[in-house]
Design a protein around this motif. Structure first.
Motif, PDB file in Angstrom:
ATOM      1  N   PHE B 178       0.830  -1.199   0.000  1.00  0.00           N
ATOM      2  CA  PHE B 178       0.000   0.000   0.000  1.00  0.00           C
ATOM      3  C   PHE B 178       0.871   1.258   0.000  1.00  0.00           C
ATOM      4  N   GLY B 179       0.244   2.371  -0.319  1.00  0.00           N
ATOM      5  CA  GLY B 179       0.960   3.642  -0.356  1.00  0.00           C
ATOM      6  C   GLY B 179       1.175   4.212   1.034  1.00  0.00           C
ATOM      7  N   GLU B 180       1.843   5.349   1.086  1.00  0.00           N
ATOM      8  CA  GLU B 180       2.208   5.950   2.373  1.00  0.00           C
ATOM      9  C   GLU B 180       1.000   6.407   3.173  1.00  0.00           C
ATOM     10  N   ASP B 181      -0.138   6.538   2.504  1.00  0.00           N
ATOM     11  CA  ASP B 181      -1.354   6.976   3.190  1.00  0.00           C
ATOM     12  C   ASP B 181      -2.264   5.784   3.463  1.00  0.00           C
ATOM     13  N   SER B 182      -1.745   4.579   3.291  1.00  0.00           N
ATOM     14  CA  SER B 182      -2.441   3.316   3.573  1.00  0.00           C
ATOM     15  C   SER B 182      -3.402   2.892   2.467  1.00  0.00           C
ATOM     16  N   THR B 183      -3.553   3.697   1.425  1.00  0.00           N
ATOM     17  CA  THR B 183      -4.508   3.371   0.358  1.00  0.00           C
ATOM     18  C   THR B 183      -3.786   2.881  -0.904  1.00  0.00           C
ATOM     19  N   LEU B 184      -4.591   2.537  -1.892  1.00  0.00           N
ATOM     20  CA  LEU B 184      -4.052   2.163  -3.202  1.00  0.00           C
ATOM     21  C   LEU B 184      -4.120   3.334  -4.183  1.00  0.00           C
TER      22      LEU B 184
END
Ligand SMILES: [Zn+2]
Ligand SMILES: [Zn+2]
Ligand SMILES: [Zn+2]
Ligand SMILES: [Zn+2]
Ligand SMILES: [Zn+2]
Ligand SMILES: [Zn+2]
Ligand SMILES: [Zn+2]
Ligand SMILES: [Zn+2]
Lengths: 361, 361, 361, 361
Positions: B178-184
């Motif tokens: 996942f990305g740094e913001d927890s999303t895709l």
């Protein structure tokens, strides 16, 4: 102190010299260390041969100190709870960048690749083959077992194996991989290759409970067969005797022809770990039936590179256990101890090599 | 009743006939059913062309009823809590054997392969293209949404997508995907191919939060581009415009040359799902640098085939959600409705085909 | 042969006798075995005291042979690849039923509970304290290390620890539990209790890399403190010195007051393993703030009982490693060897008991 | 602009005022926003009542702007790919600190707790009940569905449910939780409570395939029963009709007596999610048999708090799907729309409340 002896190359051009170099003391460091033993492997030889295009000197320098498989002694260290003067330690090869994986201590899984990370002795960071080293405690792993001795120099290559098994643990969860009795009894692990990494994979596979076979395209020496035997590992010259029904396949060759020949022997739900690399290996025609084989059997193929600090810790623990159980076999892993001046070992493998090390002190 | 109309082939030789066959009522069954819609795909066409060597008739029979992508109506059913007369249901294609995965309802992950399992309409078990069907409740999945209608015939192909995402969920845990913001948000999924399975993968990818691109080696029709656009999927003719920096690659082509060309565009920690098969696809020379690329980037390549009952349930739920959000696009997925007698559709794709179905009733 | 000596109780009423019993040879068996050592624990003593209401005699019988912590010798065995006459083996305590977990060899996770499973020496199945035993190979785990000797009798209690760590491995994945350097260095594991299971948990915790503390509400004997010290485990009398900042808490007491007192010392993302049971422990008032504490910190509390065959295998491997590293401490784990006739050990703990065993042969 | 209207309290003392406050524009921000709807819940009421001792004003200030369940409109925004002027967005409540979980976007799993993180409107960070807001794009989640309207104000409470299911997904892997057919058909989820969070849990449970029952210690209103019925959720007054054989138990009450009463109805391998908190709930005597019950059945109890950005995204997607499927039920979730000046809603629940919101514009 800044003038010291080191083994250097000029990356990526190659060459090797044991020579005096000027390496200034860093502004900040926790510990001052010196090498005890340093192993060499195909990566070092590739750099010296000028065959690794990805290797490069530290910024603004015209040489690169070699050496990433190190066992060091702590000569000075700031006050701390973990290591003290005189301890033996293994330093981490890859240092973290800023990506999401690096920032949780998993630079082995760096999301970016270079330039986010640096590998000592390989990419932009001096290696450990030099008289004096400076480092921070967080990058040093203590050797806890006083009886381990020089065997601890195998920590760095073994850490890769520990990480590969972590990958196996994750990806094999996609179905029930274990047998009907919940164990791995009767599950077959095949390792392509019979070099030092292949041995370490095979020992770790036995520990996990696999029925382990190492394979190569020739017969093996008595010495190697005896070591395998002591650990309960079997060997097959696959040109004569091709293993079938493989549950876990590990490749240390990097050769596509061999890899894909063996993939077609992998069972349903089987796992393939790609570990070896050989950028110059020739092409092998993978066709529609090969893809079909992988799809229909739910096979997983996982590349695995480097390892995290936890795998260095696990490696040291396994080395300690193996060394108590099979001290002779473990001693036989180190087949040659060179002096720093014997730089010819970077060009020519000593006969019967499993692991060649440089005894620094 | 045993004499009935069915669409049959002679596996693996091939051919197709809409004809009367004698199929006796089984000794035990929970439900009596009849087809409403049945989709056809490359598997059916491969069987008819005699190109699928693994297909075979039921034991002791000289024909095989075709059809595995079915939407059925319940005509009679024993007393139970789950389905009732008049319900629409989707039957499971693969039936369990005795292995450890089959015995927990995961015959999609069968440890043995044939003969441990049978696939209706493909391997040793009659398919669903016949007037009367008998089955057990545990192999039927109820269509809960009354507004779904014939769209439910896409459940069977979509279930494969749901299982592939389950595989993705497991194997992607080996690092932080996942990305740094927890999303895709910003993570790129590329699907090779633009047939019906590719569309279903792309819609499911959008649901997950991926930035989705379908690719093919030609431009696409207005109709398809419009459907993609409605779901927020982009398209690239990769001969002109090769996508880069792929996080999740799904192949529906089965073509090694294409697969390996795209693998070299996959990011560190990227996942590759191999789904398409084409046994006749020519060889592509995979070389040492390809293996090296996979190893150094910790890339995972996972074959994924079939799916479990839970994925049929998930597929129906997704179809229902998509149908409410994008009813026109979903209607456009079914590009042609044939009568059972139009057996030429097994030889020749109707123009602009996404999914061709047979309307049985 | 059917007349033999055994140690029996009458479950759940209790009592204990070393006496002759008539136990007919089963129709089918793979191996004939005899006990070498059999450990006793609180479960045996609870049965003898009539305190375990869930214990019961085999169907149609008025007695139950005791003993579940067994080390057996193979006296006869049918032809097979795994064990041979003369081998030492550890038998599985719990036998599988028909539920989905039992059918994959995970009767430790039985979905139904009794009557789906049976535990030898406890619930409806005779235990191992008798001269002659018959069993199937799949329920026997071989002792591979010839140097392990009687230490192998600790396999059964240690298997529970191995399973509990499997549970820990799964549930701790809900967040990043490891430290910033990817290791467990500095992570604190606290074990409530200082009996044999507590010792085994603490040794396994050290192996994993935890900073381990055993606690009890009194000071400990020199003997126990020395054993802890050898493994690098610390001890705290928590009435004087309450540990704080716990990452992994394991309870072996079954006492709610103690458990909940310690839960409020658990860190964010901490894991609590409930292992000990004491049905007679008095109530402790858990209030809204206790619940709040668990919620706000994302704490996980996992009950863990029994273990699967793979955990017996892992237990034997750990015992072997520990025995080589700390032979004296391991020897000290067995504090008393009784003769079968010394049935008073079921009523009264020998002084300084860690593990009491019966030497059968 | 710095003078504006806001709803403020003085944490942790309490009280509430709709008043003019001076809130200077921050030095850096990506977007300027204004509230559209803001929900209120027990947390807001607890702050106003002075019952939440952990609440505190921003550093150096003598008031705290309330409001964490927000739906905002973007009034200005710097150039970017994600949101544009006029978009509706939901802001993240908890902001990251420096710990290992915070640094990967998982401040919901913060390893440290305060002061490593701040929650808008609760702990040291002003909430969203004010005319003008400034924020960074990474903390804003776009409402993609133009038909969702004010229902999007439920995103914040629903995000908690999505995270709790993530926790369930992880911890339930410790055994086979699914049924023999691989689905959740017939698996029972019970939710303690019938407030807005309980409704959201129940809808999400139905989506997952559970057989869902909400429980409370009284009968429910017609309105609520109708909403449950539309989603296929059943209700039980547990004083009259106690549910049995629970596979997944979710508590929204925070009351230990209720929680432990229901835990003893949980099946083997069952999962308990503790979500509700009520620091003032009285003590309930948990005894040895309660602990024993949890141990013997391998039950897992997981506290779950807050959620990550990915769960906000998932929440919006579920709201969109539910709103298309059950528009009336979703509209009924919002039982009262107050004006900002109606501060009495912080003291007294409007009759029949599920969710009370403040309509700001
Ligand atoms: Zn190396
Ligand atoms: Zn990185
Ligand atoms: Zn098909
Ligand atoms: Zn099978
Ligand atoms: Zn015991
Ligand atoms: Zn069972
Ligand atoms: Zn709230
Ligand atoms: Zn934090």
């Amino acid at each position: 102190m800044s003038e010291q002896k080191a083994i250097v190359t000029d990356a990526p051009k190659g060459g090797v010299k044991y020579t005096s170099v000027d390496l200034p003391e860093p502004e900040h460091y926790d510990a001052k260390l010196s090498p005890v033993y340093i192993g060499i492997c195909g990566t070092d030889r590739g750099e010296v041969a000028g065959a690794l295009s990805f290797a490069y000197n530290p910024e603004g320098q015209n040489f690169l100190v070699l050496g990433h498989e190190a066992l060091l002694r702590v000569d000075e260290v700031k006050d701390n709870d973990y290591i003290k003067k005189g301890d033996l330690v293994v330093p981490l090869v890859r240092r973290p960048g800023k990506c999401i994986n690096c920032r949780i201590g998993r630079q082995d899984n760096c999301s970016i690749g270079d330039p986010d990370k640096h590998e000592a002795g390989i990419t932009g960071l001096h290696g450990f083959m030099r008289d004096v080293l400076y480092d921070d405690i967080e990058y040093l792993v203590k050797v806890e077992d006083p009886d381990l001795g020089k065997i601890a120099v195998l920590t760095e290559p073994l850490k890769n194996v520990m990480k590969a098994f972590e990958v196996f643990d994750v990806v094999s969860k996609r179905s029930i991989f274990f047998g009907e009795d919940s164990t791995l009894i009767g599950k077959r692990m095949v390792i392509i290759g019979s070099g030092s990494e292949a041995f370490l994979y095979s020992f770790a596979g036995v520990d996990r409970g696999f029925d382990v076979t190492m394979v190569n395209r020739h017969d093996e020496t008595e010495n190697k067969l005896k070591m395998m035997d002591e650990f309960g590992v079997s060997f097959a010259n696959y040109l004569k005797d091709m293993p079938e029904k493989i549950d876990l396949l590990v490749d240390t060759s990097g050769d596509p022809a061999t890899v894909f020949k063996f993939i077609k022997k992998v069972n349903n739900n089987g796992i393939v770990i790609l570990f070896g690399t050989n950028g110059k290996a020739p092409g092998y025609p993978v066709d529609g039936e090969d893809i079909d084989y992988i799809v229909e059997r739910n096979i997983t193929i996982a590349g695995s590179v480097d390892a995290a600090k936890i795998h260095y810790v696990q490696a040291l623990q396994s080395l300690s256990n193996w060394n108590r159980r099979h001290p002779d076999a473990m001693k036989n892993m180190i087949t040659y101890e060179a002096k720093p001046s014997e730089t010819n070992i970077f060009f020519q493998k000593p006969h019967g090599e499993i692991k060649t090390v440089i005894k620094w002190q």
